[in-house]
Write an enzyme that holds these catalytic residues in place. Sequence first.
Site, PDB file in Angstrom:
ATOM      1  N   ASN A  52     -57.982 -44.022  65.954  1.00  0.00           N
ATOM      2  CA  ASN A  52     -58.386 -44.356  64.596  1.00  0.00           C
ATOM      3  C   ASN A  52     -58.817 -45.811  64.637  1.00  0.00           C
ATOM      4  OD1 ASN A  52     -58.571 -44.844  61.856  1.00  0.00           O
ATOM      5  ND2 ASN A  52     -56.345 -44.946  61.557  1.00  0.00           N
ATOM      6  N   CYS A  55     -58.936 -42.329  60.070  1.00  0.00           N
ATOM      7  CA  CYS A  55     -58.693 -40.966  60.530  1.00  0.00           C
ATOM      8  C   CYS A  55     -57.194 -40.740  60.467  1.00  0.00           C
ATOM      9  CB  CYS A  55     -59.142 -40.782  61.973  1.00  0.00           C
ATOM     10  SG  CYS A  55     -60.851 -41.237  62.249  1.00  0.00           S
TER      11      CYS A  55
END
Length: 608
Positions: free
Chosen positions: A99, A2
């Site tokens: 992430n 991400c």
Amino acid sequence: MCGIVGYVGPRQATPILVGGLRRLEYRGYDSAGLAVLDPTGHLEVSRSVGKLSALEQLLERQPLLGRVGIGHTRWATHGRPSEANAHPHRVGGVAVVHNGIIENYLDLKRRLQATGREFSSETDTEIVAHLVDEALNAGAPTLVEALRVALSQVVGAYALVVISERHPDEIVAAKNASPLVIGIGVGEMFLASDVPAMLEHTRDVIFLEEGEIAELRATGVKLSNLAGEPVTRASRRITWDAVQAEKNGYPHFMLKEIHEQPRAIADTLRGRLRLDTADAYLEGYEIDPRPLRRVVLVACGTSYHAGLVGKFMIESLARVPCEVDLASEFRYRDPVVGPNDLLIAISQSGETADTLAAVKEARARGGRVLAISNVVDSAIPRVSEGTVYTHAGPEIGVASTKCFTAQLAALALIAIHMGRRSGHLAAPEAAKLIAELAAIPTKMTTALTTLGDLADVAARYRDARDFLFLGRGTNFPIALEGALKLKEISYIHAEGYAAGEMKHGPIALVDDGVPVVVLAPRGPSYEKIISNLVQVRARNGRVIAVGTEGDQQLAEMAECVLFVPDVSPLLQPFMTVLPLQIMSYAIAVARGNDVDQPRNLAKSVTVE
Ligand code: G6P
């Protein structure tokens, strides 16, 4: 995979955060969100599904004002793309972006639920927001201390960034396995998963290292480790431009993705293998192989080649008969499928039209369906009973590389899982294989380093008319994949063949204008493949051999030899595909082709 951004300073945070996310969209783009602390220290969160433009429209209607903020663009790993699952996750006055993957999230979730805490998403990230909130409520004096308490309970890979209403002038962040970079401005600080997000504001950066925590205030940054000991590190000056930076300094996404393979495999295996039970777990999906009549692997393109390797893995470890079919053939041939057949549909994108149709066909006939996909909640997972997601991150180059090897990792997990349940894979053998599988990322890193860029090989063979690729056993699918890679991006005609079939046709092509790539790592068919190599040489063929590190005999027989580390035959494809990917890339570059977007091809084929 991400994108994360953060800002603290005198300016309005929102435009800086959105600009940063735009530069990180290549990392994932199924949803996005921001959390900003307004001037009174009040936290506001805005999230939206889809591309970043959807979030921008929302922010135009409902602006977020404040000078401290964090943002996220998501590539789903836990939970489908939805507003509730989008980051930041907010619990009380705490907001978190993440992430990576929290491996023990189920255990932590159960514990937190038992204390009366409620969850509003399906993500693993929300756990961290609860843990930080819990620590602050329990009296943690600072935000960094609360984060440390939370991290002491978390197992997994993360880049985590936290803000809190109780500490409204700072951002805290921690890194373990997922990237995080701090940007140093004048009277302001930035934070992101990757350098391009902040290049328009600063070129002075600090890359956080494993197990480090950063406290960012407008006045500066303080680094420490998980034990709370201070860490000092000088900043570095970035000299590349933003487009180069998105590619991490690589000239093409394909080359970057080739080099991301060790990480893609480590992430795909993470949390799914256990040495103590010598077993592989598929996130709640259980396969009992005993009543199964057979497994049918269906896919297209590169994913089909992964399926061919999967057949070896499943048949050898679980002793369940396997067929591998091209999805476009399977769907139209009135397939024999019933409740005792397991279809495994392999698709990077999760939306290839033929593979999707094959899944629907199998389900309509009562078959069971498991998907392997790199895109959470895409069409194929949605119509399958279960999905083993590969965690390779978005693949931008049209020619698939890291998703292929991540698919091999997913298939190895499935094969071990089935082998343990069929009774054919005993614990000691499984443990040995698990240990070897866990070591694959490191061996791949070694291979990528020693192979180098293969520019010299490319210069030698770039003008060839045709190429032949020969392999046996698990390396036969790699011969097919090597030929496909070369065709896709260099536009040189290439064919992959089972080496034993060479004398039934392709040998007629061999002359000094047709390089022959022979996959000859040490293993059960080594002697046989060497005989094939000798037959090629006897016809003036130019041999490029792929072999096991240190095999001098092979080096002497070939015009060019590409070495890879030694692994057991079932796992050799992880290694032998690497030189073929790099060689195709190098030849395509030498011919001046558009490597990332080759002519006539598309990344996902949603039409027949
Ligand atoms: C296209 C892509 C290939 C890919 C194939 C199957 O042809 O260019 O790289 O292997 O589709 O795609 P999937 O997303 O189903 O794996």
